[in-house]
Write a protein that holds these residues in place. Structure first.
Motif, PDB file in Angstrom:
ATOM      1  N   GLY A 197      -1.738  -6.154   9.303  1.00  0.00           N
ATOM      2  CA  GLY A 197      -1.225  -5.169   8.748  1.00  0.00           C
ATOM      3  C   GLY A 197      -0.443  -4.825   7.823  1.00  0.00           C
ATOM      4  O   GLY A 197       0.828  -4.061   7.503  1.00  0.00           O
ATOM      5  N   VAL A 198      -0.509  -6.274   6.785  1.00  0.00           N
ATOM      6  CA  VAL A 198      -0.075  -5.788   5.048  1.00  0.00           C
ATOM      7  C   VAL A 198      -0.436  -4.505   4.769  1.00  0.00           C
ATOM      8  O   VAL A 198      -2.173  -4.155   4.268  1.00  0.00           O
ATOM      9  CB  VAL A 198       0.252  -7.035   4.652  1.00  0.00           C
ATOM     10  N   ASP A 199       0.420  -4.216   3.744  1.00  0.00           N
ATOM     11  CA  ASP A 199       0.081  -3.285   2.638  1.00  0.00           C
ATOM     12  C   ASP A 199      -0.626  -3.902   1.645  1.00  0.00           C
ATOM     13  O   ASP A 199      -0.467  -4.359   0.840  1.00  0.00           O
ATOM     14  CB  ASP A 199       1.216  -2.107   2.476  1.00  0.00           C
ATOM     15  N   VAL A 200      -1.971  -4.065   1.411  1.00  0.00           N
ATOM     16  CA  VAL A 200      -2.294  -4.434   0.158  1.00  0.00           C
ATOM     17  C   VAL A 200      -3.473  -3.124  -0.398  1.00  0.00           C
ATOM     18  O   VAL A 200      -4.368  -2.322  -0.383  1.00  0.00           O
ATOM     19  CB  VAL A 200      -4.013  -5.559   1.101  1.00  0.00           C
ATOM     20  N   ARG A 201      -3.176  -4.183  -1.531  1.00  0.00           N
ATOM     21  CA  ARG A 201      -3.391  -2.855  -2.947  1.00  0.00           C
ATOM     22  C   ARG A 201      -4.738  -3.960  -3.678  1.00  0.00           C
ATOM     23  O   ARG A 201      -4.209  -5.177  -3.657  1.00  0.00           O
ATOM     24  CB  ARG A 201      -2.691  -2.512  -3.827  1.00  0.00           C
TER      25      ARG A 201
END
Length: 282
Positions: free
Chosen positions: A25-29
């Motif tokens: 659920g991590v916001d990854v770019r």
């Protein structure tokens, strides 16, 4: 919500770090020179173009850093990137280095001290040689596929090959965990194998005879150079094999187990999974 930037986001390790983090659920770019179809969280990024840095690091507090391997002295580009990242709020960096690279004034060895000097929290990952080299498009895999042959200058030296998935799991835990462990992390698989022994495992798993031939450093340099690699870099690569012959890569660590809570994958299990799941072993 933390935002993590993964440079080299389409590469062997970066893609696995991205998958590990997004599964939690991590916001990854992700960032690379090549577009990723259907990924709205991907940004175009080029180490040779500092103009791409600002958009990549905007709002990012943690970075998985894969340096430009094609740059013989990447410190200038990486230093500029780190300045932009820290100014944008980045506090933690997990740097992908190598167990075959030591700290040095120039080259890839200059990056660990550079990152430590500029970023508040730093983890330096120093993995052994990748199991992935035996599959896909790597020269080792190509030799297996085309000739049933692995050619090195390693002699009977052993390597504690590691699954890139285990590297990604360690990186993911370090990027998410608090606090970050002190010091550098040497990452290995659970056993050290010579290339003769690795060839025997490949033969057993695939049912195709594969042999290892050990040649001299000079012969390997010439062979690498013949593939289009500049002489100086070809020599560096060949000398890494010479170091393996001297025992530099045979050590085994518990780092993967210590950080992730599970044992690293064995070479045999890696090949079985690669054969069943993707049919990529020659």
């Amino acid at each position: 919500m933390r935002t993590v930037l993964v440079t080299g986001g389409t590469g062997t390790t970066g893609s696995r770090v991205t998958a590990f983090l997004r599964a939690r659920g991590v916001d990854v770019r992700t960032a690379s020179r090549h577009p990723v179809a259907g990924d709205g969280r991907h940004v175009l990024f080029d180490w040779a173009d500092p103009g791409t840095f600002a958009a990549a690091v905007d709002g990012v507090d943690r970075v998985f850093l894969v340096a430009p391997l094609s740059d013989t002295d990447p410190a200038l580009a990486v230093g500029g990137f780190l300045d932009a990242a820290v100014a944008a709020g980045t506090r933690r960096v997990a740097l992908l280095s190598s167990s075959a690279v030591t700290d040095a004034p120039t080259g890839l060895g200059a990056l660990p001290p550079l990152v430590r000097d500029r970023v508040p929290e730093v983890a330096v990952l120093r993995p052994s040689w990748f199991m992935q080299n035996f599959v896909g498009s790597h020269p080792v895999a190509a030799g297996i596929r085309d000739r049933g042959q692995i050619t090195t200058a390693t002699g009977s030296g052993r390597v504690a090959f590691i699954d890139p998935g285990d590297i990604a799991a360690v990186a993911g835990h370090l990027l998410l965990g608090d606090p970050i462990p002190d010091g550098e992390l040497i990452l290995t698989g659970p056993q050290a194998l010579s290339y003769d022994e690795a060839a025997a495992v490949v033969s057993e798993i695939t049912g195709t005879a594969v042999h290892h031939t050990s040649i001299t450093v000079e012969e390997l340099t010439a062979a690498i150079e013949a593939s289009g690699v500049p002489h100086a870099y070809a020599r560096v690569l060949a000398e890494m094999d010479e170091e393996i012959a001297g025992g530099s890569a045979e050590r085994i660590t518990t780092t993967v187990q210590d950080v992730t809570g599970r044992a690293p994958r064995s070479f045999r299990d890696f090949l079985v999974d690669a054969t069943v799941d993707a049919h990529r072993v020659a």
